[in-house]
Design a protein around this motif. Structure first.
Motif, PDB file in Angstrom:
ATOM      1  N   ASP A 192       0.735  -1.147   0.001  1.00 19.77           N
ATOM      2  CA  ASP A 192       0.063   0.040   0.068  1.00 19.77           C
ATOM      3  C   ASP A 192       1.003   1.171  -0.018  1.00 19.77           C
ATOM      4  O   ASP A 192       1.136   1.816   0.982  1.00 19.77           O
ATOM      5  CB  ASP A 192      -1.009  -0.066   0.943  1.00 19.77           C
ATOM      6  N   ASP A 225       1.710   5.191  -0.945  1.00 18.59           N
ATOM      7  CA  ASP A 225       1.078   6.083  -1.258  1.00 18.59           C
ATOM      8  C   ASP A 225       2.136   7.180  -1.866  1.00 18.59           C
ATOM      9  O   ASP A 225       1.463   8.300  -2.244  1.00 18.59           O
ATOM     10  CB  ASP A 225       0.557   7.015   0.031  1.00 18.59           C
ATOM     11  N   VAL A 276       4.181   9.207  -0.752  1.00 17.81           N
ATOM     12  CA  VAL A 276       4.619  10.579   0.107  1.00 17.81           C
ATOM     13  C   VAL A 276       6.270  10.528   0.303  1.00 17.81           C
ATOM     14  O   VAL A 276       6.882  11.433  -0.086  1.00 17.81           O
ATOM     15  CB  VAL A 276       3.900  10.678   1.151  1.00 17.81           C
ATOM     16  N   CYS A 287       0.412  14.014  -2.833  1.00 20.84           N
ATOM     17  CA  CYS A 287       0.206  12.670  -2.235  1.00 20.84           C
ATOM     18  C   CYS A 287      -0.155  12.692  -0.790  1.00 20.84           C
ATOM     19  O   CYS A 287      -0.952  11.710  -0.620  1.00 20.84           O
ATOM     20  CB  CYS A 287       1.571  12.086  -2.377  1.00 20.84           C
ATOM     21  N   ARG A 288       0.063  13.700  -0.082  1.00 22.20           N
ATOM     22  CA  ARG A 288      -0.464  13.825   1.132  1.00 22.20           C
ATOM     23  C   ARG A 288      -1.907  14.014   1.265  1.00 22.20           C
ATOM     24  O   ARG A 288      -2.542  13.277   1.979  1.00 22.20           O
ATOM     25  CB  ARG A 288       0.099  14.994   1.879  1.00 22.20           C
ATOM     26  N   ARG A 318      -4.000  12.686  -1.055  1.00 19.46           N
ATOM     27  CA  ARG A 318      -4.677  11.667  -1.470  1.00 19.46           C
ATOM     28  C   ARG A 318      -4.655  10.649  -0.356  1.00 19.46           C
ATOM     29  O   ARG A 318      -5.497   9.759  -0.026  1.00 19.46           O
ATOM     30  CB  ARG A 318      -3.877  10.976  -2.863  1.00 19.46           C
ATOM     31  N   ARG A 319      -3.269  10.651   0.488  1.00 15.88           N
ATOM     32  CA  ARG A 319      -3.317   9.450   1.544  1.00 15.88           C
ATOM     33  C   ARG A 319      -4.169   9.938   2.761  1.00 15.88           C
ATOM     34  O   ARG A 319      -4.989   8.834   3.054  1.00 15.88           O
ATOM     35  CB  ARG A 319      -1.810   9.669   2.076  1.00 15.88           C
ATOM     36  N   LYS A 320      -4.744  11.088   3.062  1.00 19.89           N
ATOM     37  CA  LYS A 320      -5.691  11.322   3.908  1.00 19.89           C
ATOM     38  C   LYS A 320      -7.030  11.211   3.258  1.00 19.89           C
ATOM     39  O   LYS A 320      -7.681  10.546   4.097  1.00 19.89           O
ATOM     40  CB  LYS A 320      -5.642  12.977   4.132  1.00 19.89           C
ATOM     41  N   ARG A 376      -7.784   8.602   1.115  1.00 18.10           N
ATOM     42  CA  ARG A 376      -7.860   7.223   1.035  1.00 18.10           C
ATOM     43  C   ARG A 376      -8.263   6.669   2.694  1.00 18.10           C
ATOM     44  O   ARG A 376      -8.805   5.464   2.963  1.00 18.10           O
ATOM     45  CB  ARG A 376      -6.645   6.464   0.550  1.00 18.10           C
ATOM     46  N   HIS A 410      -4.924   8.553   9.522  1.00 17.81           N
ATOM     47  CA  HIS A 410      -3.240   8.646   9.361  1.00 17.81           C
ATOM     48  C   HIS A 410      -3.097  10.174   9.268  1.00 17.81           C
ATOM     49  O   HIS A 410      -2.410  10.527   7.915  1.00 17.81           O
ATOM     50  CB  HIS A 410      -2.834   7.923   8.155  1.00 17.81           C
TER      51      HIS A 410
END
Length: 97
Positions: A27, A29, A31, A81-82, A84-86, A88, A96
């Motif tokens: 997984d 992400d 970052v 990317c940050r 998108r990670r948040k 998701r 996260h």
């Protein structure tokens, strides 16, 4: 391409047989990758800065600006990317920050 659980566990290509390992996908992400890439562009900019006069004399000042542009674009990519990670993590019910 649709991933299914009933994928073959081995492939025969020519006279060779390849066995597919049962491994869960990572997984990732992105970052950390973007952070490292941005840091390398900044390092390149800082390393070339003392040679500005020589770069200018040889018509290669664009190297310096290419490094600065790479760093700047990396900052935009990092923010993407940050976010998108948040998103998701919120979708999956994880926290996260």
């Amino acid at each position: 391409m649709e991933l299914r659980d009933d994928q073959p566990m081995q492939h025969e290509i020519g006279n060779r047989t390849y066995i597919v390992a049962d491994v869960d996908p990572l997984d990732v992400d992105g970052v950390r990758t973007v952070e490292v890439g941005s840091a390398l562009w900044l390092l390149g900019f800082l390393a070339l800065l003392p040679f500005y006069g020589e770069l200018e004399a040889n018509g290669r000042v664009w190297w310096l600006w290419a490094c600065l542009a790479g760093f700047g674009l990396g900052l935009f990519g990092l923010e993407y990317c940050r976010r998108r990670r948040k998103a998701r993590a919120e979708r999956d019910g994880l926290d996260h920050g």
